[in-house]
Design a protein around this motif. Structure first.
Motif, mmCIF file in Angstrom:
data_model
loop_
_atom_site.group_PDB
_atom_site.id
_atom_site.type_symbol
_atom_site.label_atom_id
_atom_site.label_comp_id
_atom_site.label_asym_id
_atom_site.label_seq_id
_atom_site.Cartn_x
_atom_site.Cartn_y
_atom_site.Cartn_z
ATOM 1 N N ASN A 1 0.845 -1.261 -0.117
ATOM 2 C CA ASN A 1 0.010 0.205 0.148
ATOM 3 C C ASN A 1 0.970 1.104 0.061
ATOM 4 N N GLY A 2 0.256 2.496 0.076
ATOM 5 C CA GLY A 2 0.895 3.715 -0.051
ATOM 6 C C GLY A 2 1.192 4.215 -1.417
ATOM 7 N N PRO A 3 1.273 5.372 -1.587
ATOM 8 C CA PRO A 3 1.244 6.133 -3.058
ATOM 9 C C PRO A 3 2.610 5.684 -3.702
ATOM 10 N N TYR A 4 3.928 5.601 -2.824
ATOM 11 C CA TYR A 4 4.916 5.529 -3.693
ATOM 12 C C TYR A 4 5.246 4.177 -4.411
ATOM 13 N N PHE A 5 4.661 3.143 -4.163
ATOM 14 C CA PHE A 5 4.557 1.737 -4.822
ATOM 15 C C PHE A 5 3.325 1.477 -5.678
ATOM 16 N N PHE B 1 -4.185 -1.382 -3.864
ATOM 17 C CA PHE B 1 -3.826 -1.964 -2.597
ATOM 18 C C PHE B 1 -4.026 -3.337 -2.412
ATOM 19 N N ILE B 2 -3.279 -3.925 -1.757
ATOM 20 C CA ILE B 2 -3.134 -5.567 -1.418
ATOM 21 C C ILE B 2 -3.270 -5.542 0.104
ATOM 22 N N HIS B 3 -4.584 -6.122 0.134
ATOM 23 C CA HIS B 3 -4.865 -6.171 1.548
ATOM 24 C C HIS B 3 -4.813 -7.515 2.096
ATOM 25 N N ILE B 4 -4.024 -7.562 2.871
ATOM 26 C CA ILE B 4 -3.468 -8.917 3.414
ATOM 27 C C ILE B 4 -4.184 -9.428 4.766
ATOM 28 N N SER C 1 5.209 7.905 11.993
ATOM 29 C CA SER C 1 5.133 7.420 13.604
ATOM 30 C C SER C 1 6.140 6.404 13.666
ATOM 31 N N SER C 2 6.592 6.336 14.685
ATOM 32 C CA SER C 2 7.585 5.389 14.961
ATOM 33 C C SER C 2 7.010 3.983 14.970
ATOM 34 N N LYS C 3 7.699 2.708 15.009
ATOM 35 C CA LYS C 3 7.032 1.441 14.947
ATOM 36 C C LYS C 3 6.420 1.234 16.470
ATOM 37 N N GLU C 4 7.001 1.823 17.292
ATOM 38 C CA GLU C 4 6.852 1.168 18.628
ATOM 39 C C GLU C 4 5.725 2.252 19.356
ATOM 40 N N GLU C 5 5.404 3.241 18.528
ATOM 41 C CA GLU C 5 4.375 4.433 19.144
ATOM 42 C C GLU C 5 3.099 3.685 19.331
ATOM 43 N N LYS C 6 2.440 4.336 20.282
ATOM 44 C CA LYS C 6 1.019 3.357 20.653
ATOM 45 C C LYS C 6 0.038 3.506 19.540
ATOM 46 N N ARG C 7 0.007 4.540 18.673
ATOM 47 C CA ARG C 7 -0.855 4.898 17.848
ATOM 48 C C ARG C 7 -0.207 5.083 16.536
ATOM 49 N N ARG C 8 -0.896 4.568 15.200
ATOM 50 C CA ARG C 8 -0.193 4.653 13.958
ATOM 51 C C ARG C 8 -0.686 5.992 13.645
ATOM 52 N N VAL C 9 -2.168 6.253 13.801
ATOM 53 C CA VAL C 9 -2.708 7.526 13.376
ATOM 54 C C VAL C 9 -2.736 8.458 14.525
ATOM 55 N N VAL C 10 -2.040 9.543 14.557
ATOM 56 C CA VAL C 10 -2.167 10.346 15.583
ATOM 57 C C VAL C 10 -2.815 11.824 15.057
ATOM 58 N N ALA C 11 -3.797 12.220 15.548
ATOM 59 C CA ALA C 11 -4.764 13.245 14.910
ATOM 60 C C ALA C 11 -4.960 14.237 16.103
ATOM 61 N N ALA D 1 -1.317 11.259 2.527
ATOM 62 C CA ALA D 1 -2.536 11.673 2.284
ATOM 63 C C ALA D 1 -3.401 10.714 1.311
ATOM 64 N N THR D 2 -2.772 9.924 0.521
ATOM 65 C CA THR D 2 -3.361 8.849 -0.287
ATOM 66 C C THR D 2 -3.933 7.803 0.619
ATOM 67 N N ASP D 3 -3.102 7.494 1.535
ATOM 68 C CA ASP D 3 -3.892 6.520 2.501
ATOM 69 C C ASP D 3 -5.056 6.962 3.097
ATOM 70 N N LEU D 4 -5.157 8.069 3.693
ATOM 71 C CA LEU D 4 -6.323 8.883 4.267
ATOM 72 C C LEU D 4 -7.325 8.806 3.524
ATOM 73 N N ARG D 5 -7.122 9.155 2.059
ATOM 74 C CA ARG D 5 -8.222 9.322 1.080
ATOM 75 C C ARG D 5 -8.884 8.172 0.788
ATOM 76 N N ASN D 6 -7.943 7.056 1.062
ATOM 77 C CA ASN D 6 -8.604 5.457 0.670
ATOM 78 C C ASN D 6 -9.132 5.022 1.730
ATOM 79 N N LEU D 7 -9.597 5.459 2.824
ATOM 80 C CA LEU D 7 -10.160 5.000 3.828
ATOM 81 C C LEU D 7 -11.375 5.268 3.787
ATOM 82 N N ARG D 8 -12.499 4.217 4.571
ATOM 83 C CA ARG D 8 -13.753 4.513 4.865
ATOM 84 C C ARG D 8 -14.040 5.470 6.054
#
Length: 515
Positions: A209-213, A295-298, A397-407, A468-475
């Motif tokens: 996922n993500g826009p770069y790939f 996106f490839i949803h695993i 966000s760091s891999k160890e951060e409690k939340r992946r999305v911080v708003a 931003a691309t990830d956020l646009r593709n969310l429901r």
């Protein structure tokens, strides 16, 4: 196997793993990082080789494009010889690091002698150079047509490719645009497969996922059918004797017509030796037919599937909310002359991730390493937004951060201003370049900080960037639901996680369909 063959096979395994360990410890760490080298431990190599589909053939043509010490090739050759002892195997192994050529040659020689012991045969071609250069050589009147392979097996190097690098340009001309060595190797592996040939690999999960790939995913999915995807429950189980913390996947895929889209096997385990749980997933669940981001949803297990279904059942796409999300417009190193460490007359707030605290914006931060303000003038006005309520999301966000999305919510009553600058390391939700209604902004912030969304992002995203691309593709919940969620945050005090989840779940469970 013939008499003496088990001993020969055992010797091949022992000697190959010894060479890998010796190479891993002997090579300079800086040089390995420069080349993106991460050697494949024997248990990993055996597991990867186990996913290859073996078919009866006069000659099985194998390519290992980043062979290292030869662990993957040895495991695959050994598996073929165990199941089809009299096979003829043609191996092409590429390795750019001259310090590994003797080691790789020794492993390939062991493959030859092991095959002879069981009545089979292995012929080898060691390519002592850059795989990308070798694979992208012009095929024409005065050059040999590049061979196509039945099996490509790889643990490719992990390293970003500079936009103007020779490697990136060569892969773009031959296959597709891509930004990392590992996806460049994958693309060329696909290019070099014969029809019906199979690619088996261990790679970072970030390509999914993500826009770069995105260009790579389109190239890959147009030509390949994913057969099997394996994920591990913990990152450190993949390369246990290294410092690799990438989220990795092991997968196999077949070069086939795009119309052939059968089910995919998805498996998961704690380690290579622990119990493996497998399930069959419809291809359309993994690669949504209408998704233009590919996106490839695993979904590793039923819980993943339930999360995916809960996300898909949300009533709104971002466009349905009359909202947009953009990366912050201020790139600080390009605007140095306009930045100020503290507010001064003629300046406006400049918001970085460091200003985001407990769902709100704490500004200014005296003594911060980053600037707090940007001068407002004819050159910078287009980089700013007018006064209003905005939702700000950290891009990293760091891999160890409690939340992946911080708003957080930018509240103009808390940070008085006429215009606002948002720096490039945040994403900004807005409505046509202007602020959002207060209740919608607060509800959107709580939704983005909910455990339900965090679980979905962590399960299905292989990287720590929130683009931003990830956020646009969310429901999303619909606009009415977001307003109701926002009204549940009726004070300036940040809600704890339990309360956030309670407010979100209470409102997204409602059946109203209004926007």
């Amino acid at each position: 196997m013939a008499t003496g063959a088990p001993e020969a096979a055992t010797d091949l395994v022992i000697r190959t793993e010894a060479r890998r360990q010796e190479s891993s410890s002997a090579l300079d760490a800086k040089q390995r990082a420069k080349l993106g080298q991460y050697f494949t431990p024997a248990p990993a190599a055996d597991f990867i080789a186990s996913l290859a589909r073996l078919e009866a053939s006069d000659t099985i043509r194998v390519l290992d494009p980043g062979a290292g010490a030869g662990s993957l090739t040895a495991s695959l050759v050994l598996r073929i010889l165990r199941e089809q002892p009299r096979s003829h195997i043609s191996v092409t192994a590429c390795e750019v690091d001259p310090q590994l050529h003797a080691t790789l040659a020794a492993t390939l020689a062991d493959c030859v002698s092991t095959a002879e012991a069981v009545g089979g045969s292995v012929e080898v071609n060691l390519v002592p150079g850059d795989f990308i250069a070798w694979a992208t050589e012009d095929e024409g009147l005065f050059t040999e047509t590049r061979e196509r392979f039945d099996l490509v097996i790889m643990n490719p190097p992990y390293k970003k490719l500079a936009a103007n690098s020779r490697e990136r340009r060569a892969v773009t001309e031959k296959c597709t645009e891509t930004s990392n060595l590992y996806s460049a190797f994958m693309a060329l592996g696909v290019h070099l497969l014969a029809p019906g040939g199979q690619l088996v690999a261990i790679t970072p999960r970030s390509f999914a996922n993500g826009p770069y790939f995105r260009p790579f995913r389109k190239y890959f999915l147009d030509r390949m059918h994913l057969d099997h995807v394996h994920v591990f429950e913990a990152r450190n189980k993949v390369f246990a004797d290294t410092d690799v913390l990438q989220e990795n996947v092991i997968f196999s895929a077949t070069r086939t017509d795009a119309s052939d889209r059968g089910p995919v096997t998805v498996s998961t385990s704690k380690s290579y030796s622990s119990e493996i749980r497998s399930r069959s997933v419809r291809y359309a669940e993994m690669v949504h037919p209408e998704d233009r981001e590919f996106f490839i949803h695993i979904s590793a297990d039923e819980e993943d599937t339930e999360l995916a279904q809960a996300h898909a059942a949300l009533p709104a796409a971002l466009a349905d909310l009359s909202c947009q999300v953009s990366t912050g417009r201020v790139v600080d190193f390009r605007s140095k002359e306009h930045l100020r460490p503290d507010p001064v007359p003629g300046s406006v707030p400049l918001i970085y991730p460091l200003h985001m605290r407990e769902g709100g914006i704490s500004w200014p931060v005296p003594g911060a390493k980053k600037n707090n303000a940007i001068m407002l003038n004819g050159e910078t006005e287009k980089m700013t937004f007018p006064r209003g309520y905005y939702v700000v999301v950290k891009r990293l966000s760091s891999k160890e951060e409690k939340r992946r999305v911080v708003a957080a919510v930018f509240d103009p009553s808390q940070v008085p201003c006429d215009r606002i600058g948002f720096e490039n390391h945040v994403n900004v939700f807005h409505e046509g370049g202007e602020g959002l209604p207060e209740d919608v902004a607060r509800g959107l912030c709580l939704w983005l900080n909910s455990t339900l969304l965090d679980r979905f992002i962590r399960r299905f995203s292989g990287h720590t960037q929130v683009n931003a691309t990830d956020l646009r593709n969310l429901r999303y919940p619909n606009r009415k639901q977001l307003s109701e969620i926002g009204r549940g945050w009726d004070s300036g005090v940040w809600l704890g996680q339990e309360k956030i989840d309670e407010v979100v779940e209470r409102n997204i469970g409602k059946t109203e369909t209004g926007n």
